[in-house]
Each structure stands twice: as structure tokens, then as C-alpha cells.
Design a protein around this motif. Structure first.
Motif, PDB file in Angstrom:
ATOM      1  N   THR A 140      -7.310   8.196  -4.574  1.00 10.82           N
ATOM      2  CA  THR A 140      -6.881   8.458  -5.949  1.00 10.82           C
ATOM      3  C   THR A 140      -8.065   8.321  -6.892  1.00 10.82           C
ATOM      4  O   THR A 140      -8.794   7.325  -6.844  1.00 10.82           O
ATOM      5  CB  THR A 140      -5.769   7.484  -6.380  1.00 10.82           C
ATOM      6  OG1 THR A 140      -4.602   7.700  -5.575  1.00 10.82           O
ATOM      7  CG2 THR A 140      -5.406   7.682  -7.851  1.00 10.82           C
ATOM      8  N   TYR A 187      -1.542   1.354 -14.817  1.00 10.83           N
ATOM      9  CA  TYR A 187      -1.401   2.678 -14.201  1.00 10.83           C
ATOM     10  C   TYR A 187      -1.953   2.667 -12.773  1.00 10.83           C
ATOM     11  O   TYR A 187      -1.336   3.214 -11.850  1.00 10.83           O
ATOM     12  CB  TYR A 187      -2.164   3.727 -15.012  1.00 10.83           C
ATOM     13  CG  TYR A 187      -1.477   4.194 -16.271  1.00 10.83           C
ATOM     14  CD1 TYR A 187      -0.182   4.705 -16.234  1.00 10.83           C
ATOM     15  CD2 TYR A 187      -2.135   4.154 -17.497  1.00 10.83           C
ATOM     16  CE1 TYR A 187       0.442   5.154 -17.389  1.00 10.83           C
ATOM     17  CE2 TYR A 187      -1.518   4.605 -18.658  1.00 10.83           C
ATOM     18  CZ  TYR A 187      -0.225   5.097 -18.599  1.00 10.83           C
ATOM     19  OH  TYR A 187       0.383   5.546 -19.746  1.00 10.83           O
ATOM     20  N   SER A 191       0.451   3.063  -9.542  1.00 11.90           N
ATOM     21  CA  SER A 191       0.307   4.345  -8.855  1.00 11.90           C
ATOM     22  C   SER A 191       0.284   4.181  -7.338  1.00 11.90           C
ATOM     23  O   SER A 191       0.591   5.124  -6.607  1.00 11.90           O
ATOM     24  CB  SER A 191      -0.965   5.059  -9.319  1.00 11.90           C
ATOM     25  OG  SER A 191      -2.136   4.437  -8.804  1.00 11.90           O
ATOM     26  N   LEU A 204      -5.448  11.111 -11.131  1.00 14.14           N
ATOM     27  CA  LEU A 204      -4.546  10.411 -12.046  1.00 14.14           C
ATOM     28  C   LEU A 204      -5.183  10.441 -13.438  1.00 14.14           C
ATOM     29  O   LEU A 204      -6.115   9.695 -13.721  1.00 14.14           O
ATOM     30  CB  LEU A 204      -4.341   8.978 -11.570  1.00 14.14           C
ATOM     31  CG  LEU A 204      -3.195   8.191 -12.201  1.00 14.14           C
ATOM     32  CD1 LEU A 204      -1.853   8.814 -11.848  1.00 14.14           C
ATOM     33  CD2 LEU A 204      -3.235   6.739 -11.737  1.00 14.14           C
ATOM     34  N   ASN A 275      -0.714  12.341 -16.672  1.00 13.99           N
ATOM     35  CA  ASN A 275       0.319  11.862 -15.746  1.00 13.99           C
ATOM     36  C   ASN A 275       1.179  10.719 -16.292  1.00 13.99           C
ATOM     37  O   ASN A 275       1.800   9.990 -15.527  1.00 13.99           O
ATOM     38  CB  ASN A 275      -0.338  11.396 -14.442  1.00 13.99           C
ATOM     39  CG  ASN A 275      -1.114  12.495 -13.762  1.00 13.99           C
ATOM     40  OD1 ASN A 275      -2.325  12.597 -13.904  1.00 13.99           O
ATOM     41  ND2 ASN A 275      -0.415  13.348 -13.030  1.00 13.99           N
ATOM     42  N   ASP A 278       4.857  10.024 -15.118  1.00 10.79           N
ATOM     43  CA  ASP A 278       5.124   9.480 -13.784  1.00 10.79           C
ATOM     44  C   ASP A 278       5.410   7.981 -13.826  1.00 10.79           C
ATOM     45  O   ASP A 278       5.788   7.395 -12.806  1.00 10.79           O
ATOM     46  CB  ASP A 278       3.931   9.720 -12.847  1.00 10.79           C
ATOM     47  CG  ASP A 278       3.683  11.199 -12.589  1.00 10.79           C
ATOM     48  OD1 ASP A 278       4.630  11.992 -12.777  1.00 10.79           O
ATOM     49  OD2 ASP A 278       2.554  11.559 -12.215  1.00 10.79           O
TER      50      ASP A 278
END
Length: 305
Positions: A140, A187, A191, A204, A275, A278
Motif C-alpha cells: 500500500t 487511515y 486500511s 491510498l 479514498n 472507504d
């Protein structure tokens, strides 16, 4: 449940990542900090919060054995180690890797050749090569722009509280992405629990927001009670400074000149789509970011007395 190990956690952002892990530790089987023997004492307080302290090297596979997720927070001068760190993590069985990104998306053409991103570009290329070799390996890339805390507290980015000036290399109407360390850490950790949808590479994009530089310095001044005088200079000055420092062999100042030029460009804003949807929380705004920074600075000063 996943197990997570964090390397390079001794910097300012590291404490936010560790705190975010503590807040979610019931969702992970293990949480750990990778550190050297010399720095182990710096993390003893985190043991009481549920962390294991793993003494080892980020380029040694034994350091990552037993962990599913590895998060790298290595600083600028340590980024050259990340390709070896990726290899070590994969050899140990790590399935999900977070490189030390936490800036802009360097796949943008205008940024790819910037000196400041040289080691990050090499790391990204290495990750993509390893993903082809190991189909179960994922990673990521977290893009947030600039940390509000670093911008407000470091004169390296142009804020001079003593002289009450703000120096910027570029157009003051340029928009840049800013983020809080606390939100970025949240975050990042949350994630880990989100599905990747079959992708091996996930970008991301989660900056707190985009703001014009003139708005940023005005808001910071309001929060600090300082009326800053803006000083805008041509970006070419940073190019010349970068070359001088390169010739002089000062890598730190060479990187600083490079990043000063980058943040004055339109590409310093994180590309959309973002994002945020999400996640189940909303990022704080620009003024709140600076207020939190000022409160944190005051608390730190008080604890040192």
C-alpha cells in the motif's frame, strides 16, 4: 487476525502510527516495534501498551518472522535501505508491505525525476518487480501531501516565527495537499483491515484537503497569533541551491532544496480520486490541524520543564 511490525518508529510520525495501532490492537494478533539494541530503551513505554519490542535490523529477514504486515517509517537518509527491507520482509513471510511514502504520488511525471524522490522511486520499482515474482504479496502506497505539523514547526519549509516571515518558492495561489499526522496514522492502520479487491498495489490517497499556500500561511498566522509577511521567490533558486549542495556533498541540504522546489509546484497536490469514503471518519480541517499542532507543541514544552 493480522500481526503488524513497525520499523523506523522513532520519528515524529512514528508515535502517531503506534498510537493508532494501540487504539486498534484488539483487531490484531500481535503488534511490534522493530528497533536496534541501542534504541530499545526509547520504546519501553510502548511495551506497557501491548507492543512487543523486536531487536534487529530492517534488512534482516529474521526481524520480520511471524508477521503478516510490515510498516516502514524510515526517514530520508534511510530510504535507500527499503529495497533490501522489502526483500527481507518477503523472505520472512510478510504478505503486506507499507513503504515509507507519506507524501505525493511520485508516479506523476513532473515528480518522478526529482532528487528528493530518488530512493522512493527505486523502492516503488522494486515493489512492482517483487509483486510479479510473488503473486500473494501486496503493498500500500499512502499519499497525503505535506504534514501540517512539519510545515508549521520547521523553518525548513519557509515559516520563520522569529522574523515573522514566510518564504515560498513559487506561486502563492498554488494549491498543495496538507494532512495531520493523527489522521494519516488512522487511515494507515485502518486500511490494513480493508480488502484490497484483488490488487497487489493499492494507492491510498487520503490528504486532509487541498489549500492555497496564501490561505495556509494566513490560517497558521491566525492560530499562532503572528502576522506573517510573505516572501515569494522564483523556483529556480531552489534548483541552483540543490546543485550547489550536490557539488558540496551535503545530501541533507540537497534533499531540502529539492523538496522546497517540489512543494511549490501544482503537482504537490495529491491526485484525485481520494479514498476518504472507504473509512468511517472524516479528516479535520486546516485550522484544526494547526491548532492541534500548537497544542502538541505546548504540551511538549511543558513536559520538558
Amino acid at each position: 487476525m493480522s500481526s503488524v511490525i513497525v520499523s523506523g518508529a522513532g520519528g515524529n510520525f512514528g508515535s502517531f502510527i503506534l498510537e493508532a495501532l494501540v487504539n486498534q490492537k484488539h483487531k490484531f494478533s500481535r503488534i511490534a516495534i522493530l528497533c536496534s539494541q541501542e534504541r530499545k530503551s526509547n520504546f519501553v513505554q510502548w511495551e506497557t501498551k501491548g507492543f512487543e519490542l523486536i531487536v534487529g535490523s530492517p534488512t534482516d529477514s529474521t526481524s520480520f518472522q511471524g508477521f503478516d504486515v510490515a510498516i516502514s517509517l524510515l526517514g530520508n537518509l534511510g530510504l535507500r535501505l527499503q529495497p533490501k527491507m522489502v526483500d527481507a520482509a518477503i523472505a520472512a513471510g510478510v504478505k503486506h508491505f507499507y513503504p515509507s511514502e507519506f507524501g505525493n504520488d511520485i508516479d506523476q511525471t513532473e515528480l518522478r525525476n526529482a532528487r528528493y524522490y530518488t530512493d522512493k522511486v527505486l523502492t516503488r520499482q522494486h515493489l512492482r518487480e517483487k509483486a510479479k515474482e510473488y503473486p500473494s504479496f501486496v503493498y500500500t502506497l499512502v499519499h497525503i501531501g505535506l504534514f501540517a505539523e512539519t510545515f508549521a514547526l520547521s523553518e525548513e519549509f519557509g515559516v520563520n516565527r522569529t522574523n515573522k516571515t514566510f518564504t515560498w518558492f513559487g506561486n502563492p495561489e498554488t494549491e498543495a495537499s496538507f494532512s495531520s499526522m493523527a489522521d494519516t496514522a488512522r487511515y494507515t492502520i485502518e486500511s490494513i483491515l480493508l480488502p484490497l479487491g484483488g490488487k497487489q498495489e493499492r494507492k491510498l490517497n487520503v490528504p486532509n484537503g487541498n489549500f492555497k499556500i496564501e490561505e495556509v500561511i494566513e490560517t497558521l498566522g491566525q492560530v499562532q497569533g503572528i502576522n506573517y509577511t510573505p516572501v515569494y521567490k522564483p523556483p529556480q533558486e531552489t534548483v541552483d541551491e540543490e546543485e550547489r549542495q550536490r557539488k558540496g556533498g551535503n545530501v541533507g541540504l540537497e534533499l531540502l532544496a529539492s523538496v522546497r522546489r517540489i512543494i511549490g509546484q501544482p503537482q504537490s497536490a495529491v491526485p484525485k480520486p481520494w479514498n476518504h469514503d472507504d473509512f468511517q471518519f472524516s479528516p479535520i480541517g486546516l485550522k484544526a490541524m494547526f491548532e492541534a499542532t500548537l497544542d502538541g507543541e505546548a504540551m511538549k514544552s511543558s513536559s520538558l520543564k
